[in-house]
Design an enzyme around this catalytic site. Structure first.
Site, PDB file in Angstrom:
ATOM      1  N   GLU A  28       1.321   0.753  -0.327  1.00  0.00           N
ATOM      2  CA  GLU A  28       2.570   1.364   0.079  1.00  0.00           C
ATOM      3  C   GLU A  28       3.796   0.641  -0.480  1.00  0.00           C
ATOM      4  O   GLU A  28       4.757   1.275  -0.890  1.00  0.00           O
ATOM      5  CB  GLU A  28       2.642   1.403   1.607  1.00  0.00           C
ATOM      6  N   ASP A  29       3.739  -0.679  -0.508  1.00  0.00           N
ATOM      7  CA  ASP A  29       4.963  -1.435  -0.815  1.00  0.00           C
ATOM      8  C   ASP A  29       4.983  -2.123  -2.170  1.00  0.00           C
ATOM      9  O   ASP A  29       5.978  -2.725  -2.524  1.00  0.00           O
ATOM     10  CB  ASP A  29       5.190  -2.520   0.262  1.00  0.00           C
TER      11      ASP A  29
END
Ligand code: MN
Length: 750
Positions: free
Chosen positions: A98-99
C-alpha cells in the site's frame, strides 16, 4: 499486555536507531523460537530486509522509523495471538504494497502465492482515516473486513494486531484522527476481537478507545483503581489463602490470582446499573488455572469448584458452565460468584491451561489444538464462519444496516437450541422461533408459519430459551411480512426479510422512476443525476431508490416539484438555504450562516465566526464538554464525544465530522439533566431546591421525584452555563445529607 512501544526520542542518531530496530527483530525471533522450522529463519530475514528497505525513508508521526511498526505488529501476532512464521512474514510486509514501491507480484515472486494472498487481503482493508468521501465506502470497508475474515482468518488477526499497535501509539496523531480511529476501533474491531475469543485484545482496545473518546472518565476510573489497589490486593490474598492450601493438599498443579477488570467494563457497569465506582462490586475476578489431562479436564474443574464452594457460598443463580457447552467463540470455563469475606460477591473463573490459552488467544489456539482432542468448540467457530459467509453472500444487502445487525449478533449472549433430531444450534439471546427457522435455511424462514417448541404450538414471534427443542412448521403459501422485522433479532433473518422486500420494492420503484421521468419530460427537464440529487434533497430521501419508491406509492407528491426553480436543464430547490428556526442562537443579531466549505473549527459565541448549529438531543452537550460537530442537512449538530451515538457516527460518517470547540460565553444557558437517588425524608425537595435556586441561583425547569420504600429517585432539569457550573451543582447536591448518587443524564428528555 504491557508490550511497550520502542522508546524513541529526537536525540537518537542513526546508529542507535539501527540498534533499536535490530533489537526488536531479535525479540521477534526469540518469540518465534519454538515454532521455527528449517529454512524459516532465512525467509523471515528476507521479509525483514525487504520491509526495512521499502520503508527506509518513512517515519511515523511520532518521529520513529516506520519499520518499528511492522515489527511491533509481528510481535503482537506471535506473542499475543499465538500465530506462527507465515503470519509474522505477512505482518512485516503488511504495509509495503500500500505505501511503498513493492508490488504484490514482487511478494508473490519472493514468498509465494499464499503469503501474497494474505497481504492482498490486508491491503484491501483500508483505514477509515484514509477513506475520503462517502459513507457507503466506509460501510463497504467494514463489509470487506468481514469478507476477508470468512476467507482467511489470518488476515483479520493481523489486521487486529495492526490496529492494536496503532491504538497503542495513537498519542502522536491529531485529535480528529484520534477520535475517528478510536471510534472505529470500538465500533468494529473490539467486537470482532470479542467474537474471535481474543479477550485480552478486546479489553485493551476498549480501554484505549475510551482513553481518547472519554479522557476524563477514563483517568478518573484509572485513578480510583490505583487508589484502591492496596486494599484490593490485601483482600484478594485473604480470599485466595484457604483455596490455595486446599488445592495443594488435593495434589493440583495450579495458578491462582486476582485480576482487575478493565476500565471500560467497570465504566459500562457503572453506567448500566447507575452506581458509583465504590459500588461496583466485582472490580476483579479470581482465576484458577489448573494442569489437567485432556480426558480429565471436566472432572478436575468441577473438583476445583467444589473446593472453592466449600469455603465460600455460591450465589444461587451465578454459575456458568461453559465447559459442557462452550461459547460460540470457543470460550470454555466454569464461572461462579461466591460470597467472600466481608460480605462481598467475588467472581471465580476456573479453567485448565488449555482452556486458558483459548481464552487468551482465541481462534489461533484452536488451530493449535486441532490435531489434539476432538473438540466441539472448533466446529462452532467453523459454523460461525459458515454463517458469516452465508450472510455476506448477498451483495444487495444494505451495508450499514447489515453491519448494525451483525454487530448486534457479535455481542449478545447465546442460547442453545435443539432441532427435532437433536442437533444443536447456537443463537443469540432473545432469538425467536422465526430466527431459528432462518438460521436453518432462508427458505425455511420465508415459509415459516409457526413452530412447535417442546411439542407445544407457538407463534413465529415466540422468544426461545436455551435448551428448547424446536420444530419449524411451514406452508408453501406463506410470504414474509414486514412486521416480522419487529421481532427477529439475528442478522440472517433480518437480511433475509429485507432482501425479499427489496426485490418486491424494486419492481414498484421502477414504476415510480417512469412516473418521474414522464413528469420531468413534461416540464422539459432532463432526468440527470444532478436533478435526481436535487429532488432527493428536496424530499429528504437518502437514495434514488427511496425517491422512486416514494413517488410510486404516493407518499411523495409530484405536484411539489413545481416549487423548483428551473434554470436551463437544472433544477434548484428554493429550500436549500438553511431555515432560520434554530433553537440556540449564538448572537443577538440573529445573523447566522452555514459553515464555509473546508473550514474545520467552529467556534461558538465568537462574533467572528458564527455558524448554524444545534445541540444533539441524544447527549445535550454544554460548554466545557468534549464535543464534535456533525454535518446534517439542516446545519451542524453538536454531540459529546461520549454520546451513546458517537462511535457509530464517527466510525461511519467520518467525512461529516467537524472539529469543534467552545468559546467562552457566560450569557447563554443550556438545558441539562441530572438524576438523583437517596433516602426519602420530608425535607428532601426543600433541600434540593434550596441548593439550586437559593445557593447557586440557577434556573430550574423541572423536578420530578419517585419514591418507594423509603428510597427516592428523581430527575431534575436545570439551565447551566457550562460544565463547571454543572459539576459544582452535582457536587453540592451530592454533599447533601440523604442524597446517595448524583449523575448527569445523557439527555434531559430521557
Ligand atoms: Mn499498519
Amino acid at each position: 499486555m504491557d508490550t511497550k512501544p520502542a522508546v524513541y526520542s529526537d536525540t537518537i542518531n542513526e546508529e542507535e536507531e539501527k540498534k533499536i530496530i535490530l533489537r526488536e527483530y531479535r525479540a521477534l525471533l526469540r518469540a518465534l523460537r519454538e515454532r521455527i522450522k528449517k529454512g524459516d529463519k532465512t525467509k523471515l530475514r528476507n521479509a525483514f530486509e525487504m520491509a526495512v528497505e521499502a520503508h527506509k525513508d518513512m517515519r511515523r508521526k511520532s518521529g520513529a522509523p516506520y519499520i518499528l511498526h511492522p515489527l511491533a505488529v509481528a510481535r503482537i501476532v506471535v506473542e499475543e495471538i499465538g500465530l506462527g512464521i507465515t503470519s509474522s512474514i505477512c505482518s512485516l510486509l503488511h504495509d509495503t504494497v500500500e505505501d511503498t514501491e513493492i508490488t504484490l507480484d514482487d511478494i508473490k515472486h519472493e514468498f509465494g502465492e499464499n503469503i501474497a494472498k494474505i497481504i492482498d487481503g490486508l491491503t484491501k482493508i483500508s483505514n477509515v482515516v484514509d477513506i475520503k468521501g462517502d459513507t457507503t465506502k466506509q460501510a463497504e470497508n467494514f463489509r470487506k473486513i468481514l469478507l476477508t475474515l470468512a476467507e482467511d482468518p489470518r488476515v483479520i488477526l493481523i489486521k487486529l494486531a495492526d490496529r492494536l499497535h496503532n491504538m497503542r501509539t495513537l498519542e502522536s496523531l491529531n485529535r480528529e484522527k484520534q477520535l475517528r480511529i478510536a471510534s472505529e476501533t470500538s465500533y468494529i474491531y473490539a467486537p470482532l476481537a470479542h467474537r474471535l475469543g481474543l479477550y485480552e485484545i478486546k479489553s485493551e482496545m476498549e480501554d484505549l478507545a475510551m482513553k481518547y473518546t472519554q479522557p476524563e472518565t477514563y483517568t478518573e476510573i484509572a485513578r480510583w483503581l490505583k487508589e484502591t489497589k492496596r486494599d484490593r490486593t490485601r483482600y484478594i490474598n485473604e480470599f485466595i489463602k484457604p483455596i490455595k492450601d486446599e488445592l495443594t493438599n488435593a495434589g493440583f498443579e495450579f495458578q491462582i490470582y486476582g485480576r482487575p477488570k478493565s476500565i471500560h467494563s467497570i465504566w459500562t457497569k457503572m453506567r448500566k446499573k447507575h452506581v458509583a465506582f465504590e459500588e461496583v462490586y466485582d472490580l476483579f475476578a479470581i482465576r484458577v488455572i489448573i494442569k489437567s489431562l485432556p480426558e480429565k479436564e471436566k472432572e478436575d474443574c468441577w473438583k476445583v469448584y467444589s473446593l472453592v464452594t466449600k469455603f465460600y457460598h455460591p450465589g444461587a443463580e451465578r454459575l456458568r458452565d461453559w465447559i459442557s457447552v462452550p461459547k460460540g467463540n470457543g470460550y470454555e470455563a466454569l464461572h461462579t460468584t461466591v460470597m467472600g469475606p466481608g460480605g462481598k460477591w467475588v467472581e471465580v473463573q476456573i479453567r485448565t491451561e488449555r482452556m486458558n490459552e483459548i481464552a487468551e488467544k482465541g481462534l489461533a489456539a484452536h488451530w493449535k489444538y486441532k490435531d489434539g482432542a476432538p473438540s466441539a468448540q472448533e466446529n462452532k467457530l467453523d459454523s460461525f464462519l459458515v454463517h458469516l459467509r452465508e450472510v455476506l453472500k448477498n451483495p444487495e444487502t444494505d451495508t450499514i444496516d447489515f453491519i448494525q445487525d451483525f454487530k448486534l449478533d457479535l455481542f449478545t449472549e447465546e442460547i442453545y437450541i435443539y432441532t427435532p433430531k437433536g442437533d444443536m444450534r447456537v443463537l443469540p439471546k432473545n432469538a425467536t422461533a422465526l430466527d431459528f427457522a432462518f438460521d436453518i435455511h432462508t427458505v425455511l424462514g420465508m415459509r415459516c408459519i409457526g413452530a412447535k417448541v417442546n411439542y407445544k404450538l407457538v407463534p413465529l414471534s415466540h422468544v426461545l430459551k436455551s435448551g428448547d427443542q424446536v420444530e419449524v412448521i411451514t406452508s408453501s403459501k406463506q410470504r414474509p411480512s414486514e412486521d416480522w422485522l419487529n421481532f427477529v433479532i439475528t442478522a440472517k433473518a433480518k437480511s433475509g426479510i429485507k432482501n425479499y422486500f427489496k426485490d418486491e420494492k424494486r419492481k414498484v420503484a421502477e414504476d415510480g422512476k417512469q412516473l418521474l421521468k414522464n413528469k420531468l419530460d413534461a416540464m422539459g427537464v432532463a432526468m440527470s443525476p444532478h436533478n435526481v440529487n436535487e429532488l432527493m434533497a428536496f424530499f429528504r430521501m437518502h437514495t434514488p431508490f427511496d425517491l422512486f419508491y416514494g413517488i410510486a406509492v404516493g407518499s411523495l407528491d409530484l405536484k411539489d416539484i413545481r416549487e423548483f426553480a428551473i434554470q436551463g436543464d437544472k433544477l434548484t430547490s428554493p429550500f436549500r438555504e438553511p431555515k432560520p428556526e434554530v433553537k440556540h442562537y449564538v448572537d443577538d443579531e440573529n445573523k447566522q450562516k452555514a459553515p464555509p466549505k473546508g473550514q474545520e473549527v467552529v467556534i461558538f459565541g465568537d462574533h467572528a465566526d458564527k455558524v448554524l448549529y444545534k445541540l444533539a438531543q441524544c447527549c445535550q452537550p454544554i460548554p466545557g464538554d468534549d464535543v464534535f460537530g456533525f454535518k446534517t442537512s439542516d446545519g451542524v449538530k453538536i454531540h459529546r464525544t461520549d454520546c451513546p451515538n458517537a462511535a457509530k457516527l464517527l466510525a461511519n460518517y467520518g467525512h461529516r465530522i467537524i472539529r469543534t470547540k467552545w468559546a467562552k460565553n457566560k450569557e447563554i444557558s443550556f438545558l441539562s439533566g441530572i438524576r438523583l437517588t437517596g433516602l426519602d425524608d420530608v425535607g428532601v425537595i426543600q433541600k434540593i431546591t434550596n441548593v439550586i435556586s437559593g445557593d447557586l441561583k440557577m434556573n430550574m425547569r423541572s423536578l420530578s421525584l419517585d419514591s418507594k420504600d423509603g428510597i427516592f429517585e428523581g430527575n431534575i432539569t436545570v439551565f447551566v452555563h457550562d460544565r463547571e457550573e454543572l459539576n459544582a451543582l452535582c457536587n453540592k447536591l451530592g454533599a447533601l445529607e440523604g442524597i446517595h448518587t448524583v449523575e448527569r443524564l445523557d439527555s434531559p428528555y430521557e
